[in-house]
Design a protein around this motif. Structure first.
Motif, PDB file in Angstrom:
ATOM      1  N   GLN A  92      35.915   7.353  85.681  1.00  0.00           N
ATOM      2  CA  GLN A  92      35.080   8.549  85.743  1.00  0.00           C
ATOM      3  C   GLN A  92      34.788   9.084  84.341  1.00  0.00           C
ATOM      4  OE1 GLN A  92      36.519  11.669  88.347  1.00  0.00           O
ATOM      5  NE2 GLN A  92      35.490  13.259  87.161  1.00  0.00           N
ATOM      6  N   ASP A  95      32.232   6.690  82.661  1.00  0.00           N
ATOM      7  CA  ASP A  95      30.901   6.839  83.264  1.00  0.00           C
ATOM      8  C   ASP A  95      30.255   8.158  82.852  1.00  0.00           C
ATOM      9  OD1 ASP A  95      31.183   4.410  84.490  1.00  0.00           O
ATOM     10  OD2 ASP A  95      31.789   5.219  86.432  1.00  0.00           O
ATOM     11  N   ASP A  96      31.043   9.226  82.820  1.00  0.00           N
ATOM     12  CA  ASP A  96      30.492  10.522  82.402  1.00  0.00           C
ATOM     13  C   ASP A  96      30.087  10.503  80.932  1.00  0.00           C
ATOM     14  OD1 ASP A  96      30.866  11.483  84.927  1.00  0.00           O
ATOM     15  OD2 ASP A  96      32.722  12.556  84.486  1.00  0.00           O
ATOM     16  N   ALA A 100      26.341  11.118  79.673  1.00  0.00           N
ATOM     17  CA  ALA A 100      26.042  12.171  78.705  1.00  0.00           C
ATOM     18  C   ALA A 100      25.287  11.619  77.509  1.00  0.00           C
ATOM     19  CB  ALA A 100      27.345  12.837  78.252  1.00  0.00           C
ATOM     20  N   SER A 120      30.839  17.331  77.733  1.00  0.00           N
ATOM     21  CA  SER A 120      30.756  16.514  78.945  1.00  0.00           C
ATOM     22  C   SER A 120      32.096  15.875  79.275  1.00  0.00           C
ATOM     23  CB  SER A 120      29.687  15.427  78.762  1.00  0.00           C
ATOM     24  OG  SER A 120      28.415  16.009  78.540  1.00  0.00           O
ATOM     25  N   SER A 124      34.715  16.488  82.516  1.00  0.00           N
ATOM     26  CA  SER A 124      35.257  15.388  83.305  1.00  0.00           C
ATOM     27  C   SER A 124      36.782  15.475  83.388  1.00  0.00           C
ATOM     28  CB  SER A 124      34.843  14.055  82.668  1.00  0.00           C
ATOM     29  OG  SER A 124      35.300  12.967  83.451  1.00  0.00           O
ATOM     30  N   SER A 127      37.802  18.286  85.747  1.00  0.00           N
ATOM     31  CA  SER A 127      37.607  17.918  87.154  1.00  0.00           C
ATOM     32  C   SER A 127      38.772  17.075  87.668  1.00  0.00           C
ATOM     33  CB  SER A 127      36.296  17.146  87.310  1.00  0.00           C
ATOM     34  OG  SER A 127      36.135  16.672  88.631  1.00  0.00           O
TER      35      SER A 127
END
Length: 254
Positions: A92, A95-96, A100, A120, A124, A127
Motif C-alpha cells: 500500500q 502504490d500510494d 502520488a 502522501s 498512507s 491509514s
C-alpha cells in the motif's frame, strides 16, 4: 404433647447450607446473573480482539522481514512492488507513493515535490496504523470499567446480605454466606476480565509502536528513492541490487 413436638422440632438438625457458586449466583438474582453475563461478554470480545490483532500484527512483522530481504534488490519501485503481497501494508505504501508521483505532474498549484510525496506517504502510514489500532480502545474500556462493574455486583450482594441479616434477626454464617459469596464472585470476575484486558492493551500497543517505526523507516526510504530518482536506497547486506537502466542519450538536432 405439644411440648414434645416443639422439643423434637428444636432438636432436629438444620438443613445444610449450600455454598456452591451456582447457589451463590442464584442468591444474587437477576442483577448477579446480568452482571456476570456482561463481564463474560466483555472477556470473550477482549480475547477475540487479542488473538485477531496478534495475527494481524505478526503478518505485518513478517512482511517487513521479506521487504528488507527482497524489495530493495529490484531495479525499480514497480518491480519491487510486484514482489510484495497484494493488500499488504508495504504494498500500500509503495502504490500510494507511485500514485502520488503521477498525480504531482497534474498539480496546477505550485508545491514542492518533496512535500507532496511526504504528505502522501504520511497519510498512507496513518491509514495503516489506524487499522492496526482498531479494537484497542475496547480493551482499554474493558480494563477500566470491568472492576467497577464487578464492584457493582459486590455492592448489591452486600446490600442483600444486610437485608437478610435484618430480616432473620441473626448474623449466622448460613444467613449471610450466600449473598456475600455472590458479592465476592462478582469482584473476582471483574478482576479476571480487567487484568487480561489491560495487559493485552499494553502489549498490543507496544507491538503497534514497533510496526509504526518500521513503516516510518520504509516510507522514508521510499521517499529518498523517489527524490533521488533511484540513486538513494537502503543498503541490504548480502543483497545484489539489480542495475538500473541508464537513461537514453538524445542527440540535439542542429
Amino acid at each position: 404433647m405439644f411440648t414434645t413436638i416443639l422439643a423434637g422440632a428444636a432438636a432436629a438438625p438444620a438443613p445444610a447450607a449450600n455454598f456452591d457458586i451456582l447457589h451463590a449466583m442464584n442468591e444474587g438474582g437477576v442483577i448477579a446473573w446480568g452482571t456476570a453475563i456482561i463481564l463474560t461478554g466483555m472477556l470473550f470480545f477482549s480475547l477475540y480482539i487479542l488473538f485477531t490483532k496478534v495475527f494481524e500484527q505478526q503478518k505485518v512483522l513478517n512482511q517487513y522481514k521479506r521487504v528488507r530481504a527482497q524489495f530493495w534488490q529490484a531495479g525499480s519501485l514497480r518491480e519491487g512492488a510486484a514482489k510484495l503481497e497484494k493488500n499488504s501494508a508495504y504494498r500500500q505504501i509503495v502504490d500510494d507513493a507511485l500514485l502520488a508521483q503521477e498525480q504531482y505532474k497534474d498539480l496546477t498549484d505550485p508545491i514542492e515535490a518533496h512535500d507532496w510525496l511526504h504528505g502522501s506517504l504520511k497519510r498512507s502510514e496513518d491509514s495503516i496504523n489506524s487499522q492496526l489500532g482498531g479494537g484497542l480502545a475496547f480493551l482499554a474500556t474493558v480494563g477500566s470499567t470491568a472492576p467497577f462493574i464487578g464492584l457493582f455486583g459486590t455492592v448489591v450482594g452486600i446490600f442483600r446480605a444486610l437485608i437478610k441479616i435484618g430480616a432473620a434477626g441473626d448474623a449466622s454464617i448460613g444467613t449471610v454466606a450466600g449473598p456475600v459469596g455472590e458479592a465476592l464472585i462478582m469482584t473476582a470476575l471483574g478482576l479476571v476480565v480487567a487484568v487480561p484486558a489491560v495487559l493485552a492493551y499494553n502489549w498490543l500497543q507496544r507491538r503497534n509502536k514497533t510496526i509504526a517505526e518500521q513503516l516510518g523507516g520504509f516510507s522514508n526510504d521510499v521517499l529518498g528513492y523517489l527524490a533521488s530518482d533511484g540513486r538513494v536506497r537502503p543498503t541490504v547486506k548480502g543483497a545484489k541490487v539489480a542495475p538500473k537502466a541508464p537513461p537514453v542519450a538524445t542527440t540535439a538536432k542542429a
